[in-house]
Design an enzyme around this catalytic site. Structure first.
Site, PDB file in Angstrom:
ATOM      1  N   ARG A  91       0.913 -19.439 -13.739  1.00  0.00           N
ATOM      2  CA  ARG A  91       1.626 -19.649 -12.466  1.00  0.00           C
ATOM      3  C   ARG A  91       3.015 -19.031 -12.460  1.00  0.00           C
ATOM      4  NH1 ARG A  91      -0.842 -24.498 -13.295  1.00  0.00           N
ATOM      5  NH2 ARG A  91      -2.689 -24.728 -12.008  1.00  0.00           N
ATOM      6  N   LYS A 110       8.696  -7.096  -4.685  1.00  0.00           N
ATOM      7  CA  LYS A 110       7.329  -6.983  -4.154  1.00  0.00           C
ATOM      8  C   LYS A 110       6.413  -6.526  -5.288  1.00  0.00           C
ATOM      9  CE  LYS A 110       8.214  -5.872   0.706  1.00  0.00           C
ATOM     10  NZ  LYS A 110       7.978  -4.886   1.770  1.00  0.00           N
ATOM     11  N   GLU A 118      12.722   9.156  -1.295  1.00  0.00           N
ATOM     12  CA  GLU A 118      13.214   7.780  -1.088  1.00  0.00           C
ATOM     13  C   GLU A 118      14.726   7.729  -1.284  1.00  0.00           C
ATOM     14  OE1 GLU A 118      11.069   5.485  -0.012  1.00  0.00           O
ATOM     15  OE2 GLU A 118       9.095   5.980  -0.825  1.00  0.00           O
ATOM     16  N   LYS A 178      19.572  -1.029  -1.527  1.00  0.00           N
ATOM     17  CA  LYS A 178      18.368  -1.863  -1.468  1.00  0.00           C
ATOM     18  C   LYS A 178      18.707  -3.307  -1.815  1.00  0.00           C
ATOM     19  CE  LYS A 178      13.526  -2.426  -2.261  1.00  0.00           C
ATOM     20  NZ  LYS A 178      12.236  -1.903  -2.703  1.00  0.00           N
ATOM     21  N   GLU A 195      11.352  -9.681   4.258  1.00  0.00           N
ATOM     22  CA  GLU A 195      11.109  -8.724   5.342  1.00  0.00           C
ATOM     23  C   GLU A 195      10.749  -9.377   6.664  1.00  0.00           C
ATOM     24  OE1 GLU A 195       9.156  -5.077   4.144  1.00  0.00           O
ATOM     25  OE2 GLU A 195       8.617  -4.638   6.209  1.00  0.00           O
ATOM     26  N   ARG A 239      14.920  -5.675   6.411  1.00  0.00           N
ATOM     27  CA  ARG A 239      14.262  -4.977   5.297  1.00  0.00           C
ATOM     28  C   ARG A 239      13.306  -3.903   5.804  1.00  0.00           C
ATOM     29  NH1 ARG A 239      12.017  -7.543  -0.496  1.00  0.00           N
ATOM     30  NH2 ARG A 239      11.347  -5.549  -1.334  1.00  0.00           N
ATOM     31  N   ASN A 255      11.446   1.102   5.744  1.00  0.00           N
ATOM     32  CA  ASN A 255      10.205   1.795   6.105  1.00  0.00           C
ATOM     33  C   ASN A 255      10.452   3.058   6.926  1.00  0.00           C
ATOM     34  OD1 ASN A 255       8.726  -0.186   4.822  1.00  0.00           O
ATOM     35  ND2 ASN A 255       8.571  -1.448   6.653  1.00  0.00           N
ATOM     36  N   HIS A 287       7.928   5.804   7.028  1.00  0.00           N
ATOM     37  CA  HIS A 287       6.717   5.285   6.397  1.00  0.00           C
ATOM     38  C   HIS A 287       5.554   5.082   7.363  1.00  0.00           C
ATOM     39  CE1 HIS A 287       9.206   4.896   2.882  1.00  0.00           C
ATOM     40  NE2 HIS A 287       8.230   4.359   2.168  1.00  0.00           N
ATOM     41  N   HIS A 308       2.563   6.857   6.003  1.00  0.00           N
ATOM     42  CA  HIS A 308       1.342   6.163   5.563  1.00  0.00           C
ATOM     43  C   HIS A 308       0.106   6.747   6.235  1.00  0.00           C
ATOM     44  CE1 HIS A 308       3.521   2.265   4.135  1.00  0.00           C
ATOM     45  NE2 HIS A 308       3.352   3.126   3.153  1.00  0.00           N
ATOM     46  N   HIS A 319       2.935   9.854  -2.230  1.00  0.00           N
ATOM     47  CA  HIS A 319       3.594   8.925  -1.309  1.00  0.00           C
ATOM     48  C   HIS A 319       4.956   9.460  -0.838  1.00  0.00           C
ATOM     49  CE1 HIS A 319       5.070   5.237   0.481  1.00  0.00           C
ATOM     50  NE2 HIS A 319       6.157   5.361  -0.267  1.00  0.00           N
TER      51      HIS A 319
HETATM   52  N1  LIG Z   1       6.924  -2.854  -4.961  1.00  0.00           N
HETATM   53  C1  LIG Z   1       7.546  -2.051  -4.127  1.00  0.00           C
HETATM   54  O1  LIG Z   1       8.519  -2.434  -3.449  1.00  0.00           O
HETATM   55  C2  LIG Z   1       7.057  -0.643  -3.983  1.00  0.00           C
HETATM   56  C3  LIG Z   1       7.822   0.279  -3.279  1.00  0.00           C
HETATM   57  C4  LIG Z   1       7.378   1.605  -3.227  1.00  0.00           C
HETATM   58  C5  LIG Z   1       6.206   1.965  -3.867  1.00  0.00           C
HETATM   59  N2  LIG Z   1       5.474   1.037  -4.532  1.00  0.00           N
HETATM   60  C6  LIG Z   1       4.244   1.402  -5.246  1.00  0.00           C
HETATM   61  O2  LIG Z   1       4.603   2.318  -6.269  1.00  0.00           O
HETATM   62  C7  LIG Z   1       3.486   3.134  -6.583  1.00  0.00           C
HETATM   63  C8  LIG Z   1       3.944   4.562  -6.732  1.00  0.00           C
HETATM   64  O3  LIG Z   1       4.903   4.621  -7.754  1.00  0.00           O
HETATM   65  P1  LIG Z   1       5.167   5.961  -8.578  1.00  0.00           P
HETATM   66  O4  LIG Z   1       5.367   7.074  -7.652  1.00  0.00           O
HETATM   67  O5  LIG Z   1       6.214   5.625  -9.561  1.00  0.00           O
HETATM   68  O6  LIG Z   1       3.743   6.226  -9.227  1.00  0.00           O
HETATM   69  P2  LIG Z   1       3.125   6.045 -10.700  1.00  0.00           P
HETATM   70  O7  LIG Z   1       3.525   4.769 -11.321  1.00  0.00           O
HETATM   71  O8  LIG Z   1       1.673   6.296 -10.557  1.00  0.00           O
HETATM   72  O9  LIG Z   1       3.789   7.249 -11.487  1.00  0.00           O
HETATM   73  C9  LIG Z   1       3.499   8.580 -11.102  1.00  0.00           C
HETATM   74  C10 LIG Z   1       2.961   9.399 -12.274  1.00  0.00           C
HETATM   75  O10 LIG Z   1       4.023   9.705 -13.164  1.00  0.00           O
HETATM   76  C11 LIG Z   1       3.682   9.341 -14.509  1.00  0.00           C
HETATM   77  N3  LIG Z   1       4.931   8.962 -15.143  1.00  0.00           N
HETATM   78  C12 LIG Z   1       5.647   7.834 -14.935  1.00  0.00           C
HETATM   79  N4  LIG Z   1       6.811   7.885 -15.595  1.00  0.00           N
HETATM   80  C13 LIG Z   1       6.830   9.063 -16.259  1.00  0.00           C
HETATM   81  C14 LIG Z   1       7.773   9.703 -17.100  1.00  0.00           C
HETATM   82  N5  LIG Z   1       8.962   9.150 -17.357  1.00  0.00           N
HETATM   83  N6  LIG Z   1       7.460  10.907 -17.612  1.00  0.00           N
HETATM   84  C15 LIG Z   1       6.272  11.515 -17.304  1.00  0.00           C
HETATM   85  N7  LIG Z   1       5.347  10.962 -16.509  1.00  0.00           N
HETATM   86  C16 LIG Z   1       5.624   9.755 -15.969  1.00  0.00           C
HETATM   87  C17 LIG Z   1       2.668   8.246 -14.356  1.00  0.00           C
HETATM   88  O11 LIG Z   1       1.833   8.162 -15.498  1.00  0.00           O
HETATM   89  C18 LIG Z   1       1.908   8.695 -13.115  1.00  0.00           C
HETATM   90  O12 LIG Z   1       0.936   9.639 -13.475  1.00  0.00           O
HETATM   91  C19 LIG Z   1       2.478   2.924  -5.460  1.00  0.00           C
HETATM   92  O13 LIG Z   1       1.421   2.141  -5.953  1.00  0.00           O
HETATM   93  C20 LIG Z   1       3.257   2.159  -4.411  1.00  0.00           C
HETATM   94  O14 LIG Z   1       2.455   1.291  -3.658  1.00  0.00           O
HETATM   95  C21 LIG Z   1       5.887  -0.253  -4.611  1.00  0.00           C
HETATM   96 ZN   LIG Z   2       8.048   4.477   0.063  1.00  0.00          ZN
END
Ligand SMILES: NC(=O)c1ccc[n+]([C@@H]2O[C@H](COP(=O)([O-])OP(=O)(O)OC[C@H]3O[C@@H](n4cnc5c(N)ncnc54)[C@H](O)[C@@H]3O)[C@@H](O)[C@H]2O)c1
Ligand SMILES: [Zn+2]
Length: 377
Positions: A130, A152, A194, A235, A245, A249, A253, A256, A260, A274
């Site tokens: 939990r 999130k 971003e 942020k 949100e 917040r 977006n 976005h 999206h 993304h």
């Molecule tokens: N929680 C939130 O508020 C929030 C906000 C925006 C996005 N997201 C989520 O984040 C995700 C996207 O995140 P992302 O773009 O970081 O993607 P990711 O975590 O898939 O990383 C992108 C790629 O880079 C590689 N990688 C990561 N760090 C590395 C490094 N230092 N050196 C070499 N390779 C590296 C990973 O293995 C992957 O292949 C989505 O699932 C999205 O929904 C969440």
């Molecule tokens: Zn985003």
């Protein structure tokens, strides 16, 4: 905005959420201090490091060494890289591994990776027993400026992205900007969309600063730490005022809604990352705002030119394989957004740094705009 800090100094940004407050520590080479920081934060805690295969190859040994040097007892959980791990299967695997590692209340989960790992490990931490506490060690630019801050967490459903999840704030975020040196340039640029977003939504001076300093952000000079700190401060302030949100917040977006829809149209594939979709979405949000007479056409062009200079897509024709048609895009927008009494909610702009929530956008106007954009070849 302050002048960029000297290399080697770390910056701390506080996220003020009463008893759930935490610090984001930003600096080059910080990973080496992870063990000491964990010991100071939670003496005697055991940790489970969740990461993906690619990040493990580049950075897990240094992470393990940092924990070992501070005598922090640690185990590692490595999942396949990519969005596919944000699934029920991935979630089950990580939860079971955290339990098997005997992580209990008072111990810590560490998310070492990009947004995928942060969302997955964070949701597992929110769920096991939990809720156990977790630390974010973001390794992508997107994660350092966006996903690791704000609490999130979650995984994907067959009905859509991030539909299963929880708000679970980390107890610390450690953003080592040197970890980004191994990130492929395309991934870095996607995260940079971003970064630019924070300027575009609320800080015109920061956007101007980025126009002058973006190359130093990419190459890893001191401008990188400064830019990440500005984004985290922005942020953190928004999250502190509107954690769940219900209002402001939503400004995060910007770009976005269009983004999206384009991302979904490309099947959430490597065709359009993304951040790339967000860049194009922000260019469209500015153009749409200009068309409605809310902002100058010159602002929209300035935004487009900067994002394009950083190597991001800003036109429909920049999408490899092309964009979906206007009707398909409108269907995707309607799926993403609740259409309330025949109107759409969009984040629009009254200039660079002046985003606002528009609740009364006419879908017909959006469709006509998209049809015109798609007709430009
Ligand atoms: N929680 C939130 O508020 C929030 C906000 C925006 C996005 N997201 C989520 O984040 C995700 C996207 O995140 P992302 O773009 O970081 O993607 P990711 O975590 O898939 O990383 C992108 C790629 O880079 C590689 N990688 C990561 N760090 C590395 C490094 N230092 N050196 C070499 N390779 C590296 C990973 O293995 C992957 O292949 C989505 O699932 C999205 O929904 C969440
Ligand atoms: Zn985003």
């Amino acid at each position: 905005m302050t002048a960029p800090l000297r290399q080697g100094e770390s910056i701390v940004v506080q996220v003020a959420l009463a008893e759930r407050s935490y610090g984001i520590v930003i600096g080059r080479g910080l990973l080496a201090s992870l063990g000491d920081r964990i010991r100071a934060l939670r003496p005697g805690a055991r940790v489970a490091v969740v990461t993906d295969e690619t990040v493990a190859r580049h950075h897990l040994p240094a992470c393990e060494a940092a924990l070992k040097s501070a005598a922090v007892e640690a185990s590692s959980i490595v999942v396949p890289e990519g969005e596919g791990s944000k699934s029920y299967t991935g979630f089950e695997r990580v939860c079971e591994a955290i339990i098997a590692a005997r992580i209990e209340r008072g111990d810590l989960v560490i998310a070492l990776g990009g947004g995928v790992i942060g969302d997955l490990a964070g949701f597992a931490a929110a769920s096991v027993r939990r809720g156990v506490d977790f630390v974010q060690v973001p390794t992508t630019l997107l994660a350092q400026v966006d996903s690791s801050v704000g609490g999130k967490t979650g995984i994907n459903s067959r009905h859509g992205k991030n539909l299963i999840g929880a708000f679970h704030q980390p107890v610390m975020v450690l953003a080592d900007t040197a970890l980004l040196d191994t990130l492929p340039r395309r991934q870095f640029a996607a995260g940079y969309a971003e970064v630019a977003k924070y300027g575009l939504l609320g800080d015109a001076a920061f956007f101007s600063w980025l126009e002058a300093n973006w190359q130093d952000v990419f190459s890893g000079g001191p401008a990188r730490e400064h830019a990440i700190a500005v984004c985290c401060r922005a942020k953190a302030a928004i999250v502190a005022r509107d954690e769940r949100e219900t209002g402001e917040r939503a400004l995060l977006n910007l770009g976005h809604t269009f983004g999206h829809a384009l991302e979904a149209g490309a099947g959430f594939s490597d065709r359009l990352l993304h951040g790339e979709a967000v860049a194009l979405g922000m260019a469209l949000a500015f153009e749409f705002s200009a068309r409605k007479g809310l902002t100058a056409a010159a602002d929209a062009e300035r935004v487009r030119a900067h994002l394009a200079a950083a190597g991001l897509p800003t036109q429909m024709t920049d999408i490899p394989g092309g964009a979906p048609g206007p009707d398909e895009l409108m269907d995707l927008i309607a799926q993403d957004k609740k259409v309330k009494r025949g109107t759409l909610t969009f984040i629009l702009v009254r200039g660079i740094g002046q985003a606002f929530i528009a609740n009364d956008v006419d879908p017909g106007e959006v469709r006509a705009f998209l049809a015109d954009k798609l007709a430009q070849r």
